[in-house]
Design an enzyme around this catalytic site. Structure first.
Site: not given
Length: 448
Positions: A211, A387, A422
């Protein structure tokens, strides 16, 4: 499984010819006999977690002017945990003080961000994976917790072949030519960590970022001199990175607020209670990282409406007007000077790289605020692929750029995992297995 007797003597002889640091580590009994063989072949891995995972400590000086007397109770008492366990904030009635002391201030004279006057912060325990964790105790597998556990089962060891590089997630790594006091220090520390881990094992390092940590990892490598990269970086693994190509979620977070840090609720002073996302919005908007992933016009186009209201539409090139429309015009200058220069920066890191993303999930692609009420959640949302947070168009744009650059395309691999989302791409077994296998594969690629 215990080693057979005929293998013991050769292994002991092998230990005697190892570098002193590694010989001392093995002699200290950190590894059991069953993993010695695999451990010796592992490249050290350095992990960068996602947004909000890193611990933060604070120290209040006499220059701090608290909005309430109780927020100044820690003045002159040294370092204390500012961001460690979210439930402690509510238990100690510290949410309001936390929101204040976490805020950043943009300094136009230096084109840089800093803490509030009188608030000093630091990221403790740099180098250790114990320095980051999910701030909700019940979610211990978040923030790479499950990934670390699986790596340990594969032979990785904390402080020997596995390290952590926590960072202050309120700030964002600078574009080329920009200054950043925070990241100047951080990149220096990360450089020293990579060198120490690599030289100790006599193997190049693998850097993995998830991320926002993926964005930090990429910028770190791109900012390092190329000879240094060639000497110390074996592989760069980016897992669902939030890159400067941008995506839609930062727009809704900035407009309507977000509780991405999972700050607990506190009883409001007067009814009706405001949504918590609005309570934390002022703090969130002050972060440099809050404006760093707005959609890039180079990716999302200059005419496609991303935010639709009754009065006007906003495309990727209208983000300065959007910032003013949502009531935070003071973000326009730092956005123009710090975020925009990064939007077209597609320079490849020129190291072996794997790019792992989730696809096949409903992901916001257009937001509708028909009554221009940005305090409310979007009234309509148009979805595309991605995502759940990062849009597929952004993933494909970065993939295309890496594939077209000579020197990078030969050492670039893209993995798309269907239905991986995600955050859970590093917790769901079907997705995590792909990430772990990639780490093991890069260990098999070269003995260097």
């Amino acid at each position: 499984m215990a080693l057979s007797t005929p293998l013991v003597l050769p292994l002991l002889l092998l230990v005697l010819v190892l570098p002193p640091a590694l010989r001392d580590y093995l002699s200290a009994g950190h590894l059991d006999a069953g993993v010695v063989g695999s451990e010796l072949h592992l490249h050290p891995v350095i992990l960068l977690p996602g947004m909000g995972c890193s611990d933060l400590e604070a120290r209040l000086t006499e220059a701090y002017r608290p909005s309430e007397p109780r927020c100044g109770a820690m003045k002159g008492k040294g370092w204390f945990e500012l961001w460690k366990n979210a439930s402690d904030l509510a238990d100690h009635d510290y949410v309001h003080c936390f929101l204040e002391q976490m805020r950043l201030v943009y300094d136009p004279s230096t084109n840089d961000y800093r803490n509030l006057p009188g608030v000093e912060t630091r990221v403790p325990n740099f180098g250790s994976t114990t320095a980051f964790s999910q701030k909700i105790p019940l979610k211990s597998d978040w923030c790479l917790g499950k990934l670390k556990h699986v790596l340990e089962n594969k032979g990785y060891r904390e402080g020997d072949t596995m390290f952590g590089a926590p960072y202050d997630f309120r700030y964002a790594p600078p574009a080329p030519g920009q200054t950043s006091q925070v990241y100047s220090r951080y990149f220096k520390e990360l450089t020293e960590l990579v060198e120490a881990a690599s030289e100790r094992k006599r193997k190049k390092a693998v850097i993995l970022g998830h991320s926002f940590g993926g964005m930090v990892a990429l910028e770190f490598v791109r900012n390092a001199p190329l000879p240094w990269r060639n000497q110390y970086i074996h592989h760069l693994v980016l897992v669902a990175p939030t890159l400067s190509t941008g995506f839609m979620e930062p727009l809704s977070n900035f407009a309507s607020g977000t509780n991405i840090l999972f700050v607990p609720t506190t009883p409001p002073p007067t009814p009706p209670p405001a949504p918590l996302r609005l309570t934390t919005r002022a703090m969130w908007r002050s972060f440099e990282s809050a404006i760093m992933n707005f959609p890039s016009p180079a990716v999302f186009g200059r005419s496609r409406p991303l935010v639709v209201t009754r009065e006007r539409n906003y495309t990727a090139r209208d983000m300065e007007r959007f910032l003013s429309a949502v009531g935070f015009g003071e973000a326009v200058e730092p956005f123009r000077r710090r975020a925009v220069p990064k939007m077209d920066n597609f320079v490849a890191p020129m190291v072996p790289m794997t790019y792992i993303n989730g696809v096949g999930n409903r992901t916001p692609l257009q937001l509708g605020y028909w009554d221009d009420d940005f305090d409310a959640s979007p009234e309509t949302v148009v979805y595309g692929d991605g995502d759940g947070k990062i849009n597929l168009v952004s993933v494909l744009a970065f993939e295309e750029e890496m594939g077209r650059q000579p020197g990078q395309r030969e050492q670039f691999r893209s993995i798309k995992i269907n239905k991986a989302q995600h955050s859970s791409i590093v917790t769901d077994d079907f997705a995590l297995d792909n990430v772990i296998q990639e780490i093991l594969e890069v260990n098999r690629q070269s003995p260097s």
